[in-house]
Write an enzyme that holds these catalytic residues in place. Structure first.
Site, PDB file in Angstrom:
ATOM      1  N   VAL A 291      -1.900  -7.182 -37.274  1.00  0.00           N
ATOM      2  CA  VAL A 291      -1.724  -8.379 -38.114  1.00  0.00           C
ATOM      3  C   VAL A 291      -3.059  -9.105 -38.279  1.00  0.00           C
ATOM      4  O   VAL A 291      -3.373  -9.617 -39.357  1.00  0.00           O
ATOM      5  CB  VAL A 291      -0.647  -9.314 -37.503  1.00  0.00           C
ATOM      6  CG1 VAL A 291      -0.624 -10.665 -38.215  1.00  0.00           C
ATOM      7  CG2 VAL A 291       0.731  -8.658 -37.576  1.00  0.00           C
TER       8      VAL A 291
ATOM      9  N   CYS B  66       0.836  -1.211   0.000  1.00  0.00           N
ATOM     10  CA  CYS B  66       0.000   0.000   0.000  1.00  0.00           C
ATOM     11  C   CYS B  66       0.864   1.252   0.000  1.00  0.00           C
ATOM     12  O   CYS B  66       1.249   1.762   1.064  1.00  0.00           O
ATOM     13  CB  CYS B  66      -0.901   0.002   1.232  1.00  0.00           C
ATOM     14  SG  CYS B  66      -2.026  -1.391   1.293  1.00  0.00           S
TER      15      CYS B  66
ATOM     16  N   GLU C 284       3.835   0.121 -10.924  1.00  0.00           N
ATOM     17  CA  GLU C 284       5.217   0.030 -10.411  1.00  0.00           C
ATOM     18  C   GLU C 284       6.134   1.079 -11.066  1.00  0.00           C
ATOM     19  O   GLU C 284       7.301   0.818 -11.344  1.00  0.00           O
ATOM     20  CB  GLU C 284       5.759  -1.389 -10.536  1.00  0.00           C
ATOM     21  CG  GLU C 284       5.015  -2.314  -9.588  1.00  0.00           C
ATOM     22  CD  GLU C 284       5.787  -3.534  -9.153  1.00  0.00           C
ATOM     23  OE1 GLU C 284       7.021  -3.481  -9.109  1.00  0.00           O
ATOM     24  OE2 GLU C 284       5.129  -4.529  -8.830  1.00  0.00           O
TER      25      GLU C 284
ATOM     26  N   GLY D 297      -5.825  -7.681 -38.403  1.00  0.00           N
ATOM     27  CA  GLY D 297      -6.750  -6.811 -39.135  1.00  0.00           C
ATOM     28  C   GLY D 297      -8.003  -6.567 -38.312  1.00  0.00           C
ATOM     29  O   GLY D 297      -7.954  -6.497 -37.079  1.00  0.00           O
TER      30      GLY D 297
HETATM   31  N1  CAA Z   1      17.404   3.053  -3.790  1.00  0.00           N
HETATM   32  C1  CAA Z   1      17.747   3.630  -2.609  1.00  0.00           C
HETATM   33  N2  CAA Z   1      17.502   4.932  -2.321  1.00  0.00           N
HETATM   34  C2  CAA Z   1      16.897   5.669  -3.285  1.00  0.00           C
HETATM   35  C3  CAA Z   1      16.516   5.131  -4.527  1.00  0.00           C
HETATM   36  C4  CAA Z   1      16.800   3.769  -4.764  1.00  0.00           C
HETATM   37  N3  CAA Z   1      16.456   3.201  -5.917  1.00  0.00           N
HETATM   38  N4  CAA Z   1      15.916   6.098  -5.252  1.00  0.00           N
HETATM   39  C5  CAA Z   1      15.928   7.223  -4.502  1.00  0.00           C
HETATM   40  N5  CAA Z   1      16.539   6.966  -3.314  1.00  0.00           N
HETATM   41  C6  CAA Z   1      16.752   7.899  -2.223  1.00  0.00           C
HETATM   42  C7  CAA Z   1      17.611   9.088  -2.680  1.00  0.00           C
HETATM   43  O1  CAA Z   1      18.976   8.804  -2.564  1.00  0.00           O
HETATM   44  C8  CAA Z   1      17.171  10.199  -1.745  1.00  0.00           C
HETATM   45  O2  CAA Z   1      17.848   9.997  -0.529  1.00  0.00           O
HETATM   46  P1  CAA Z   1      18.125  11.189   0.527  1.00  0.00           P
HETATM   47  O3  CAA Z   1      16.909  11.347   1.341  1.00  0.00           O
HETATM   48  O4  CAA Z   1      19.282  10.671   1.341  1.00  0.00           O
HETATM   49  O5  CAA Z   1      18.454  12.401  -0.260  1.00  0.00           O
HETATM   50  C9  CAA Z   1      15.696   9.872  -1.516  1.00  0.00           C
HETATM   51  O6  CAA Z   1      15.529   8.485  -1.822  1.00  0.00           O
HETATM   52  C10 CAA Z   1      14.758  10.697  -2.388  1.00  0.00           C
HETATM   53  O7  CAA Z   1      15.065  10.462  -3.739  1.00  0.00           O
HETATM   54  P2  CAA Z   1      14.551  11.403  -4.924  1.00  0.00           P
HETATM   55  O8  CAA Z   1      14.956  12.817  -4.624  1.00  0.00           O
HETATM   56  O9  CAA Z   1      14.996  10.802  -6.203  1.00  0.00           O
HETATM   57  O10 CAA Z   1      12.963  11.287  -4.736  1.00  0.00           O
HETATM   58  P3  CAA Z   1      11.766  11.856  -5.611  1.00  0.00           P
HETATM   59  O11 CAA Z   1      10.737  12.367  -4.674  1.00  0.00           O
HETATM   60  O12 CAA Z   1      12.277  12.767  -6.671  1.00  0.00           O
HETATM   61  O13 CAA Z   1      11.151  10.520  -6.255  1.00  0.00           O
HETATM   62  C11 CAA Z   1      10.835   8.882  -7.965  1.00  0.00           C
HETATM   63  C12 CAA Z   1      11.811   9.681  -7.101  1.00  0.00           C
HETATM   64  C13 CAA Z   1      11.697   8.017  -8.852  1.00  0.00           C
HETATM   65  C14 CAA Z   1       9.951   9.760  -8.812  1.00  0.00           C
HETATM   66  C15 CAA Z   1       9.992   7.975  -7.028  1.00  0.00           C
HETATM   67  O14 CAA Z   1       9.088   8.725  -6.254  1.00  0.00           O
HETATM   68  C16 CAA Z   1       9.208   6.891  -7.780  1.00  0.00           C
HETATM   69  O15 CAA Z   1       9.759   5.823  -8.106  1.00  0.00           O
HETATM   70  N6  CAA Z   1       7.909   7.144  -8.062  1.00  0.00           N
HETATM   71  C17 CAA Z   1       7.037   6.108  -8.658  1.00  0.00           C
HETATM   72  C18 CAA Z   1       6.335   5.345  -7.591  1.00  0.00           C
HETATM   73  C19 CAA Z   1       5.850   4.010  -8.052  1.00  0.00           C
HETATM   74  O16 CAA Z   1       6.549   3.256  -8.728  1.00  0.00           O
HETATM   75  N7  CAA Z   1       4.632   3.660  -7.642  1.00  0.00           N
HETATM   76  C20 CAA Z   1       4.078   2.380  -7.953  1.00  0.00           C
HETATM   77  C21 CAA Z   1       3.310   1.848  -6.783  1.00  0.00           C
HETATM   78  S1  CAA Z   1       3.305   0.111  -6.595  1.00  0.00           S
HETATM   79  C22 CAA Z   1       2.221  -0.518  -7.738  1.00  0.00           C
HETATM   80  O17 CAA Z   1       1.924   0.071  -8.723  1.00  0.00           O
HETATM   81  C23 CAA Z   1       1.830  -1.921  -7.476  1.00  0.00           C
HETATM   82  C24 CAA Z   1       0.456  -2.432  -7.611  1.00  0.00           C
HETATM   83  O18 CAA Z   1       0.050  -3.296  -6.844  1.00  0.00           O
HETATM   84  C25 CAA Z   1      -0.422  -2.019  -8.727  1.00  0.00           C
END
Ligand code: CAA
Length: 391
Positions: free
Chosen positions: A336, A124, A362, A338
């Site tokens: 394909v 969640c 995701e 149609g």
């Molecule tokens: N691994 C470890 N740490 C990470 C990281 C990673 N991959 N990515 C970012 N961080 C850390 C950063 O180092 C940073 O650390 P500090 O606090 O020390 O500075 C912190 O996290 C914040 O990082 P960002 O500044 O990059 O964060 P952001 O707010 O700009 O967000 C984003 C980045 C990539 C947009 C992220 O919010 C994201 O992935 N958004 C998409 C969310 C998503 O995938 N949702 C899907 C939900 S699940 C689902 O859909 C399943 C279902 O059941 C249907």
């Protein structure tokens, strides 16, 4: 050394998953899609034969399969039906933060629960006003003595209507942005309500709901990891589960490619099977390349995890490429066929509808590009965690 040869054990695993998809998933997939009902019987059978919870380590009763093994299984099951596979795989996503940051007692109890009996868990994270922008979430968790009290709504929750426990992200410090989010393990009780079941375009067999936590009390030791460190747990979990989504997208694309190839050999126009026309041949060739490259990118992103390496960039490459490829390949498969491709009596329109979600859940394809751009322009230094199996 780069070697893409599967071991005998991996080949056997792939055969077993393919056999299950052929016998138990494909024959009912279009019916479940039509009705939009939840395939509990298929899920129970998958649990019985060991195709659910393959991520759970041996010490908690699971097989402790590698990430690559998980991807091999997910491609085959998704070839059968990605909607059913989404429901089958949701325990892996929900277990992610628990495996990464949970206490030994929590892991023993809740991962063990999944392998002892047919039980479900949901992840969640998303809220109506916080999708791509995770840190905009409004759900709160307030510490009261030896408990936390959780309030808020989460949407697009896979298996939300049936889950026995949830991993829930909530603000423990409202002013601190992403540094004020914590992750909790929340067992289902009467304060957890299912507010809405979504009527979806595709993957209609998976259960997708809005869940609300109304003054839900959990023991303080159900905090996963440290307070205010939940955002990183979520990101690290998604690094580990996006290869599985890429594998599912590969499975959808492969199914559409196979249907289109077979049909192109049967359908006669201008006196020859349409496969004889170069316009169709080039579409089939592009489909084959996209399926192939999707799988390679997927396996690469999974193997890095199995080696204990960080895979943020490769995970986003795989998820982005395979999801977009699945959309393109399924759209071409309809082409394909149609006019028949547009008709529900034929298999490919379902695949086109199913493929769409791969570009959305995701992390959308745009979010993957954001991650790729950041990792490319300004590589982040994050320590590789212990190679806990997730996903
Ligand atoms: N691994 C470890 N740490 C990470 C990281 C990673 N991959 N990515 C970012 N961080 C850390 C950063 O180092 C940073 O650390 P500090 O606090 O020390 O500075 C912190 O996290 C914040 O990082 P960002 O500044 O990059 O964060 P952001 O707010 O700009 O967000 C984003 C980045 C990539 C947009 C992220 O919010 C994201 O992935 N958004 C998409 C969310 C998503 O995938 N949702 C899907 C939900 S699940 C689902 O859909 C399943 C279902 O059941 C249907």
């Amino acid at each position: 050394m780069v070697d893409f040869t599967l071991t005998d054990a991996q080949k056997a695993l792939r055969e077993m998953a393919h056999d299950f998809a052929t016998k138990e998933i494909r024959p009912v997939a279009w019916e479940y899609d039509k009705e939009g009902t939840w395939p509990e019987d298929v899920l129970r059978k998958a649990w019985e034969v060991g195709l659910m919870n393959t991520h759970v380590p041996e010490e908690y009763g699971g097989p402790g399969a590698s990430y690559l093994d998980g991807c091999i299984i997910q491609e085959e099951l998704s070839w059968g039906c990605s909607g059913i596979t989404t429901s089958l795989g949701a325990n892996g996503l929900a277990s992610g933060p628990l495996a990464l940051g949970g206490s030994e007692a929590l892991k023993k109890r809740y991962l063990g629960m999944l392998t002892e009996d047919f039980k479900l868990a949901s992840f969640c994270l998303t809220e109506p006003d916080a999708g791509s922008d995770v840190s905009g979430m409004r759900t709160t968790a307030v510490r009261k003595g030896d408990k936390y009290v959780i309030n808020g709504s989460k949407c697009f929750i896979t298996n939300g209507g049936y889950a026995d426990w949830f991993t829930v992200y909530a603000k423990t410090d409202k002013e601190a942005g992403h540094r004020g989010i914590s992750c909790f393990l929340v067992p289902r009780d009467d304060t957890v309500t299912v507010d809405k079941k979504e009527d979806k375009m595709g993957q209609r067999a998976s259960n997708t709901t809005t869940i609300t936590f109304n003054e839900t009390e959990i023991p303080a030791d159900h905090l996963i990891g440290e307070e205010n460190k939940g955002f990183k747990l979520a990101m690290m979990t998604l690094d580990r589960t996006r290869p599985g989504v890429a594998a599912m997208a590969t499975g959808i694309a492969r199914a559409a490619f196979e249907f289109a190839t077979d049909y192109s050999k049967e359908r006669v126009q201008f006196g020859v099977p349409i496969a004889m026309h170069q316009g169709i041949q080039f579409m089939i060739a592009d489909m084959a390349t996209k399926v192939h490259l999707s799988r390679l990118a997927t396996w690469n992103s999974a193997v890095l995890l199995d080696q204990g390496a960080r895979n943020t960039l490769e995970s986003s490459h795989a998820k982005r490429f395979a999801a977009d490829a699945a959309m393109e390949v399924t759209t071409d498969a309809v082409q394909v066929y149609g006019g028949y491709g547009f008709i529900k009596d034929y298999p490919v329109e379902k695949l086109m509808r199913d493929a769409k979600i791969m570009q959305l859940y995701e992390g959308t394809s745009q979010i993957q590009r954001l991650v790729i751009a950041r990792e490319t322009l300004l590589p982040r230094r994050v320590e590789a965690p212990a190679a806990a199996a997730v996903g």
